[in-house]
Design a protein around this motif. Sequence first.
Motif, PDB file in Angstrom:
ATOM      1  N   GLN A 232      10.888 -28.467 -21.062  1.00 19.77           N
ATOM      2  CA  GLN A 232      12.071 -29.272 -21.310  1.00 19.77           C
ATOM      3  C   GLN A 232      12.027 -29.825 -22.725  1.00 19.77           C
ATOM      4  O   GLN A 232      11.011 -29.741 -23.412  1.00 19.77           O
ATOM      5  CB  GLN A 232      12.168 -30.418 -20.312  1.00 19.77           C
ATOM      6  CG  GLN A 232      11.051 -31.453 -20.431  1.00 19.77           C
ATOM      7  CD  GLN A 232      11.204 -32.583 -19.444  1.00 19.77           C
ATOM      8  OE1 GLN A 232      12.197 -32.699 -18.746  1.00 19.77           O
ATOM      9  NE2 GLN A 232      10.198 -33.453 -19.379  1.00 19.77           N
ATOM     10  N   ALA A 233      13.139 -30.371 -23.155  1.00 18.75           N
ATOM     11  CA  ALA A 233      13.241 -31.078 -24.437  1.00 18.75           C
ATOM     12  C   ALA A 233      13.837 -32.450 -24.161  1.00 18.75           C
ATOM     13  O   ALA A 233      14.616 -32.629 -23.219  1.00 18.75           O
ATOM     14  CB  ALA A 233      14.107 -30.303 -25.424  1.00 18.75           C
ATOM     15  N   GLN A 234      13.468 -33.425 -24.985  1.00 17.43           N
ATOM     16  CA  GLN A 234      13.934 -34.791 -24.785  1.00 17.43           C
ATOM     17  C   GLN A 234      14.398 -35.400 -26.096  1.00 17.43           C
ATOM     18  O   GLN A 234      13.868 -35.094 -27.163  1.00 17.43           O
ATOM     19  CB  GLN A 234      12.824 -35.669 -24.192  1.00 17.43           C
ATOM     20  CG  GLN A 234      12.386 -35.252 -22.794  1.00 17.43           C
ATOM     21  CD  GLN A 234      11.302 -36.154 -22.241  1.00 17.43           C
ATOM     22  OE1 GLN A 234      10.756 -36.992 -22.951  1.00 17.43           O
ATOM     23  NE2 GLN A 234      10.996 -35.990 -20.970  1.00 17.43           N
ATOM     24  N   LYS A 235      15.387 -36.271 -25.989  1.00 14.72           N
ATOM     25  CA  LYS A 235      15.875 -37.091 -27.100  1.00 14.72           C
ATOM     26  C   LYS A 235      16.274 -36.250 -28.305  1.00 14.72           C
ATOM     27  O   LYS A 235      15.921 -36.553 -29.444  1.00 14.72           O
ATOM     28  CB  LYS A 235      14.820 -38.128 -27.513  1.00 14.72           C
ATOM     29  CG  LYS A 235      14.468 -39.101 -26.403  1.00 14.72           C
ATOM     30  CD  LYS A 235      13.413 -40.097 -26.850  1.00 14.72           C
ATOM     31  CE  LYS A 235      13.046 -41.048 -25.724  1.00 14.72           C
ATOM     32  NZ  LYS A 235      12.015 -42.020 -26.135  1.00 14.72           N
ATOM     33  N   LEU A 236      16.988 -35.150 -28.065  1.00 13.37           N
ATOM     34  CA  LEU A 236      17.495 -34.345 -29.173  1.00 13.37           C
ATOM     35  C   LEU A 236      18.588 -35.106 -29.910  1.00 13.37           C
ATOM     36  O   LEU A 236      19.365 -35.847 -29.313  1.00 13.37           O
ATOM     37  CB  LEU A 236      18.045 -33.017 -28.650  1.00 13.37           C
ATOM     38  CG  LEU A 236      17.029 -32.103 -27.945  1.00 13.37           C
ATOM     39  CD1 LEU A 236      17.719 -30.861 -27.410  1.00 13.37           C
ATOM     40  CD2 LEU A 236      15.884 -31.715 -28.880  1.00 13.37           C
ATOM     41  N   GLN A 259      21.787 -24.827 -22.219  1.00 14.51           N
ATOM     42  CA  GLN A 259      22.187 -25.963 -21.396  1.00 14.51           C
ATOM     43  C   GLN A 259      23.414 -26.630 -22.032  1.00 14.51           C
ATOM     44  O   GLN A 259      23.463 -26.798 -23.248  1.00 14.51           O
ATOM     45  CB  GLN A 259      21.037 -26.965 -21.274  1.00 14.51           C
ATOM     46  CG  GLN A 259      19.796 -26.401 -20.620  1.00 14.51           C
ATOM     47  CD  GLN A 259      19.972 -26.203 -19.119  1.00 14.51           C
ATOM     48  OE1 GLN A 259      21.003 -26.552 -18.568  1.00 14.51           O
ATOM     49  NE2 GLN A 259      18.967 -25.627 -18.476  1.00 14.51           N
ATOM     50  N   THR A 262      24.099 -31.760 -23.259  1.00 15.33           N
ATOM     51  CA  THR A 262      22.963 -32.635 -22.943  1.00 15.33           C
ATOM     52  C   THR A 262      21.999 -32.647 -24.117  1.00 15.33           C
ATOM     53  O   THR A 262      21.891 -31.672 -24.851  1.00 15.33           O
ATOM     54  CB  THR A 262      22.207 -32.151 -21.682  1.00 15.33           C
ATOM     55  OG1 THR A 262      21.079 -32.990 -21.457  1.00 15.33           O
ATOM     56  CG2 THR A 262      21.724 -30.723 -21.837  1.00 15.33           C
ATOM     57  N   ASN A 263      21.325 -33.799 -24.289  1.00 16.97           N
ATOM     58  CA  ASN A 263      20.272 -33.872 -25.305  1.00 16.97           C
ATOM     59  C   ASN A 263      18.892 -33.986 -24.665  1.00 16.97           C
ATOM     60  O   ASN A 263      17.910 -34.249 -25.349  1.00 16.97           O
ATOM     61  CB  ASN A 263      20.519 -35.043 -26.264  1.00 16.97           C
ATOM     62  CG  ASN A 263      20.482 -36.372 -25.559  1.00 16.97           C
ATOM     63  OD1 ASN A 263      20.470 -36.453 -24.331  1.00 16.97           O
ATOM     64  ND2 ASN A 263      20.485 -37.442 -26.331  1.00 16.97           N
ATOM     65  N   CYS A 264      18.804 -33.803 -23.337  1.00 18.39           N
ATOM     66  CA  CYS A 264      17.520 -33.761 -22.628  1.00 18.39           C
ATOM     67  C   CYS A 264      17.530 -32.558 -21.678  1.00 18.39           C
ATOM     68  O   CYS A 264      17.536 -32.722 -20.446  1.00 18.39           O
ATOM     69  CB  CYS A 264      17.272 -35.057 -21.869  1.00 18.39           C
ATOM     70  SG  CYS A 264      17.062 -36.495 -22.925  1.00 18.39           S
ATOM     71  N   PRO A 265      17.570 -31.328 -22.198  1.00 16.27           N
ATOM     72  CA  PRO A 265      17.702 -30.142 -21.338  1.00 16.27           C
ATOM     73  C   PRO A 265      16.395 -29.823 -20.618  1.00 16.27           C
ATOM     74  O   PRO A 265      15.306 -30.065 -21.129  1.00 16.27           O
ATOM     75  CB  PRO A 265      18.063 -29.037 -22.332  1.00 16.27           C
ATOM     76  CG  PRO A 265      17.433 -29.480 -23.611  1.00 16.27           C
ATOM     77  CD  PRO A 265      17.530 -30.978 -23.629  1.00 16.27           C
ATOM     78  N   TYR A 266      16.525 -29.246 -19.404  1.00 13.38           N
ATOM     79  CA  TYR A 266      15.381 -28.808 -18.615  1.00 13.38           C
ATOM     80  C   TYR A 266      15.491 -27.289 -18.437  1.00 13.38           C
ATOM     81  O   TYR A 266      16.504 -26.778 -17.957  1.00 13.38           O
ATOM     82  CB  TYR A 266      15.367 -29.497 -17.254  1.00 13.38           C
ATOM     83  CG  TYR A 266      14.177 -29.114 -16.396  1.00 13.38           C
ATOM     84  CD1 TYR A 266      12.952 -29.727 -16.594  1.00 13.38           C
ATOM     85  CD2 TYR A 266      14.297 -28.155 -15.393  1.00 13.38           C
ATOM     86  CE1 TYR A 266      11.861 -29.379 -15.815  1.00 13.38           C
ATOM     87  CE2 TYR A 266      13.216 -27.809 -14.622  1.00 13.38           C
ATOM     88  CZ  TYR A 266      11.988 -28.418 -14.834  1.00 13.38           C
ATOM     89  OH  TYR A 266      10.916 -28.073 -14.069  1.00 13.38           O
ATOM     90  N   HIS A 293      21.356 -25.913 -31.601  1.00 11.67           N
ATOM     91  CA  HIS A 293      22.624 -26.266 -30.962  1.00 11.67           C
ATOM     92  C   HIS A 293      23.502 -25.017 -30.974  1.00 11.67           C
ATOM     93  O   HIS A 293      23.984 -24.582 -32.025  1.00 11.67           O
ATOM     94  CB  HIS A 293      23.281 -27.413 -31.705  1.00 11.67           C
ATOM     95  CG  HIS A 293      24.711 -27.668 -31.335  1.00 11.67           C
ATOM     96  ND1 HIS A 293      25.208 -27.432 -30.072  1.00 11.67           N
ATOM     97  CD2 HIS A 293      25.757 -28.137 -32.077  1.00 11.67           C
ATOM     98  CE1 HIS A 293      26.488 -27.740 -30.045  1.00 11.67           C
ATOM     99  NE2 HIS A 293      26.846 -28.162 -31.244  1.00 11.67           N
TER     100      HIS A 293
END
Length: 321
Positions: A232-236, A259, A262-266, A293
């Motif tokens: 996952q990514a967080q706080k993009l 995704q 969203t800026n927190c994709p899983y 993006h």
Amino acid sequence: MALNVSLMRVTNLPGKHERQATVCFRGYTLKTKKLNAGSIAEFKEHFRWPHYNKGVSEEVLTLKVYNCSKVFTNRLLGKLIISLQHLPTTGQLILTEALVDKNYSVTGIKAELVIRYLPAHGAVRIWNGDGFSSTVEDGSELIIRNPDFQDEDEDNKEEEARKKDIDARRIGKKLVKGSEDDDDDDDSYDEAELEISGISFTPVLSRGTFPVRDFTVNPKPRNFQIAVTIIQAQKLVGVNIDPVVHVKVGDEKRHTVTQKSTNCPYYNQYFTFEFLEPRELVFDKIIEIAVVHAKKIPIFGTRLGTFKIDAGTVYNQPGTE
């Protein structure tokens, strides 16, 4: 004695942003509160610098106005440098002056402020027609400074940081290369040159742990597999973005699904890269992970961040086999 400054308002500001002003006197900088405003910013804030060791007739006061940003560096809209030459005799200055930009060109932005000079208690004063003004300088007080305050004078700070960075890189390369072989060079350094203010040097060795390879001997190719799991990514950074992760090992590329909004994709996606090459060549391959993006036209995607590491470093981490 003391110096009082009242910043009333700043007018003719462009657009509508969060504004902030700073006032600097003798190295001590004070800030206003942040204010959401359009063309007119009503600050109405008062500042005071008490207990100085001499008069202010040879001093200057610097006012700067910024557009504030939560993500990027605050943008300087203009500054005003005010000479206090006549302040001890007049006792008060009421000013409405235009600010200048970083190239010292006059802008349409104007600042309204009042500057008052209060002499030391008990100082001899004379009548100047409108009120009393002091003619005696107080030399027994202490200067109060805040050297740890992060002054936002970009021009001087950036130039000083750039010079220090150049010196650090130059001396750092010399340390890594070794000074024994370069005693006769014209640009050799002595110990005094290492004493750069605010900089400490630690010898940094290359993280590569492999011996120098001799490519005159053809090593035997072997089967290798590099596995990468994107969880996952967080706080993009960004709003309403469609992030996708690109994974590249050597010349081979893979990417996750996109995704939406969203800026927190899983993702939780697993990728494998297989190579039939000598060990040394596989360990030299770069693993690159980039978050992009996605847009309707893929080649115009905006890259949000990148991470790179060589396969050899990953292989040599504790716990790997």
